[in-house]
Design a protein around this motif. Structure first.
Motif, mmCIF file in Angstrom:
data_model
loop_
_atom_site.group_PDB
_atom_site.id
_atom_site.type_symbol
_atom_site.label_atom_id
_atom_site.label_comp_id
_atom_site.label_asym_id
_atom_site.label_seq_id
_atom_site.Cartn_x
_atom_site.Cartn_y
_atom_site.Cartn_z
ATOM 1 N N SER A 57 0.839 -1.208 0.000
ATOM 2 C CA SER A 57 0.000 0.000 0.000
ATOM 3 C C SER A 57 0.868 1.251 0.000
ATOM 4 O O SER A 57 0.588 2.219 -0.705
ATOM 5 N N PHE A 60 2.359 1.787 -3.419
ATOM 6 C CA PHE A 60 1.382 2.353 -4.339
ATOM 7 C C PHE A 60 1.184 3.842 -4.070
ATOM 8 O O PHE A 60 1.103 4.652 -4.997
ATOM 9 N N ALA A 61 1.120 4.183 -2.770
ATOM 10 C CA ALA A 61 0.922 5.600 -2.411
ATOM 11 C C ALA A 61 2.098 6.434 -2.884
ATOM 12 O O ALA A 61 1.916 7.520 -3.461
ATOM 13 N N SER A 63 4.249 5.672 -5.252
ATOM 14 C CA SER A 63 4.244 5.650 -6.712
ATOM 15 C C SER A 63 3.208 6.623 -7.261
ATOM 16 O O SER A 63 3.461 7.348 -8.218
ATOM 17 N N PHE A 64 2.035 6.661 -6.636
ATOM 18 C CA PHE A 64 0.966 7.563 -7.065
ATOM 19 C C PHE A 64 1.379 9.018 -6.869
ATOM 20 O O PHE A 64 1.118 9.871 -7.701
ATOM 21 N N GLU A 65 2.034 9.316 -5.725
ATOM 22 C CA GLU A 65 2.477 10.672 -5.438
ATOM 23 C C GLU A 65 3.531 11.131 -6.426
ATOM 24 O O GLU A 65 3.620 12.301 -6.762
ATOM 25 N N HIS A 67 3.804 10.366 -9.542
ATOM 26 C CA HIS A 67 3.321 10.528 -10.919
ATOM 27 C C HIS A 67 2.480 11.768 -11.081
ATOM 28 O O HIS A 67 1.985 12.426 -10.331
#
Length: 67
Positions: A57, A60-61, A63-65, A67
């Protein structure tokens, strides 16, 4: 002398019965220990799964931040 032998024989039988009772108790405790060990392993697996989920998790967080 014969009476003393009979008394010792009775004491030996009593100790033998006590030993058997302790052996049964030991087996029961051993079974309980194995059950607790299995439960501990299951809890460790759940804990490891939770850590893995948390790490995933977080990745993912992050990685999301990014992008």
């Amino acid at each position: 002398m014969h009476v003393k032998t009979m008394a010792l024989s009775a004491e030996t039988m009593a100790l033998s019965a006590e030993t058997m009772a302790l052996s049964v108790e030991t087996m029961a405790l051993s079974a309980e220990t194995m059950a607790l060990s299995a439960e501990t392993m299951a809890l460790q697996n759940v804990a490891l799964d939770s850590v893995a989920i948390a790490i995933t998790s977080k990745r993912f967080a992050v990685s999301f931040e990014n992008h």
